[in-house]
Design a protein around this motif. Structure first.
Motif, short mmCIF file in Angstrom:
data_model
loop_
_atom_site.label_atom_id
_atom_site.label_comp_id
_atom_site.label_asym_id
_atom_site.label_seq_id
_atom_site.Cartn_x
_atom_site.Cartn_y
_atom_site.Cartn_z
N CYS A 83 0.92 -1.30 -0.11
CA CYS A 83 -0.06 0.01 -0.11
C CYS A 83 0.86 1.18 0.01
O CYS A 83 1.86 1.28 0.89
N THR A 84 0.62 2.32 -0.92
CA THR A 84 1.29 3.53 -0.89
C THR A 84 0.51 4.53 -0.72
O THR A 84 0.67 5.73 -1.17
N ASN A 85 -0.73 4.37 -0.16
CA ASN A 85 -1.59 5.68 0.21
C ASN A 85 -0.74 6.48 1.37
O ASN A 85 0.14 6.14 1.93
N VAL A 86 -1.49 7.70 1.46
CA VAL A 86 -0.95 8.68 2.37
C VAL A 86 -0.37 8.06 3.93
O VAL A 86 0.50 7.95 4.29
N SER A 87 -1.45 7.28 4.41
CA SER A 87 -1.01 6.86 5.88
C SER A 87 -0.07 5.81 5.62
O SER A 87 0.85 5.82 6.70
N CYS A 88 -0.02 4.87 4.82
CA CYS A 88 1.11 3.88 4.81
C CYS A 88 2.38 4.72 4.60
O CYS A 88 3.65 4.35 4.61
N LEU A 90 3.44 7.45 4.91
CA LEU A 90 4.08 8.14 6.30
C LEU A 90 4.53 7.22 7.26
O LEU A 90 5.34 7.67 8.18
N ARG A 91 3.98 5.84 7.07
CA ARG A 91 4.78 4.88 8.03
C ARG A 91 5.84 4.01 7.14
O ARG A 91 6.15 2.98 7.78
N GLY A 92 6.30 4.58 6.23
CA GLY A 92 7.23 4.02 5.50
C GLY A 92 7.31 3.14 4.21
O GLY A 92 8.22 2.45 3.83
N SER A 93 6.00 3.03 3.60
CA SER A 93 5.81 2.12 2.70
C SER A 93 6.74 2.20 1.39
O SER A 93 7.05 1.46 0.72
N ASP A 94 7.22 3.61 1.24
CA ASP A 94 7.94 3.95 0.01
C ASP A 94 9.23 3.32 0.20
O ASP A 94 9.96 2.90 -0.72
N ASP A 95 9.81 3.19 1.51
CA ASP A 95 11.14 2.54 1.76
C ASP A 95 11.10 0.99 1.52
O ASP A 95 11.79 0.33 0.91
N ILE A 96 9.72 0.50 2.21
CA ILE A 96 9.32 -0.92 1.76
C ILE A 96 9.52 -1.16 -0.06
O ILE A 96 10.15 -2.37 -0.28
N GLU A 120 3.17 -5.11 -7.05
CA GLU A 120 2.01 -4.17 -7.26
C GLU A 120 1.81 -3.13 -6.14
O GLU A 120 2.02 -3.33 -4.94
N GLU A 121 1.42 -1.89 -6.41
CA GLU A 121 1.10 -0.69 -5.63
C GLU A 121 -0.48 -0.99 -5.45
O GLU A 121 -1.26 -1.10 -6.41
N VAL A 122 -0.91 -0.94 -4.30
CA VAL A 122 -2.27 -0.93 -3.92
C VAL A 122 -2.54 0.11 -2.94
O VAL A 122 -1.70 0.68 -2.41
N GLU A 123 -3.88 0.25 -2.70
CA GLU A 123 -4.55 1.10 -1.52
C GLU A 123 -5.31 0.27 -0.64
O GLU A 123 -6.05 -0.47 -0.92
N CYS A 124 -4.99 0.38 0.44
CA CYS A 124 -5.52 -0.38 1.81
C CYS A 124 -6.62 0.76 2.27
O CYS A 124 -7.12 -0.10 3.23
N LEU A 125 -7.05 1.73 1.92
CA LEU A 125 -7.58 2.35 2.51
C LEU A 125 -7.63 2.65 4.08
O LEU A 125 -8.48 2.76 4.80
N ALA A 126 -6.32 2.48 4.46
CA ALA A 126 -5.97 3.22 5.71
C ALA A 126 -6.44 1.95 6.73
O ALA A 126 -6.57 2.42 8.00
N SER A 127 -6.25 0.84 6.37
CA SER A 127 -6.69 -0.29 7.22
C SER A 127 -5.78 -0.27 8.42
O SER A 127 -6.11 -1.10 9.32
N CYS A 128 -4.54 0.16 8.13
CA CYS A 128 -3.44 0.24 9.36
C CYS A 128 -3.84 0.89 10.45
O CYS A 128 -3.66 0.80 11.72
#
Length: 128
Positions: A83-88, A90-96, A120-128
């Motif tokens: 997931c690469t949405n804003v919430s993720c 901010l928690r480091g998904s770009d690094d992952i 694949e890049e997806v959106e979790c819809l801030a499930s985290c």
């Protein structure tokens, strides 16, 4: 070669239809079956499901394109989704994503040469 379910898949399709009082509700399970049968949901497979069910292609392709669980192109045996949405982000998904890309030598939307991994890049819809 024409796209067509195997006899076993056709039997399963009929069982699926029997579970739903409203036929339209069976589109998603029919797509699961098609994905399992053909590996992914190409435009031709989506058209086949629409024709088989007697529905407009838009009903089938709308579901297939909305949900990330349906693959529109071949994917690796191990399909990695980040997931690469804003919430993720901010928690480091770009690094992952960068670590996976560097280790597997693939970019987003690509599959390794041996067909084992796809990313694949997806959106979790801030499930985290």
């Amino acid at each position: 070669m024409a796209i067509q379910f195997s006899s076993g898949a056709l039997e399963e399709y009929q069982r699926i239809l029997g579970k739903y009082p409203v036929k339209r509700a069976a589109i998603m399970p029919a797509l699961w079956l098609a994905q399992r049968e053909f590996g992914h949901l190409s435009a031709e497979v989506q058209q086949y499901v629409a024709d088989l069910m007697g529905f407009p292609l838009a009903w089938v392709s709308g579901l297939a394109s909305f949900y990330t669980m349906y693959y529109k192109k071949p994917v690796g045996k191990y399909h990695l989704q980040v997931c690469t949405n804003v919430s993720c982000m901010l928690r480091g998904s770009d690094d992952i994503v960068r670590v996976i890309e560097d280790r597997l030598k693939v970019g987003l939307g690509e599959t390794t040469a041996d067909g084992r991994f796809s990313l694949e890049e997806v959106e979790c819809l801030a499930s985290c």
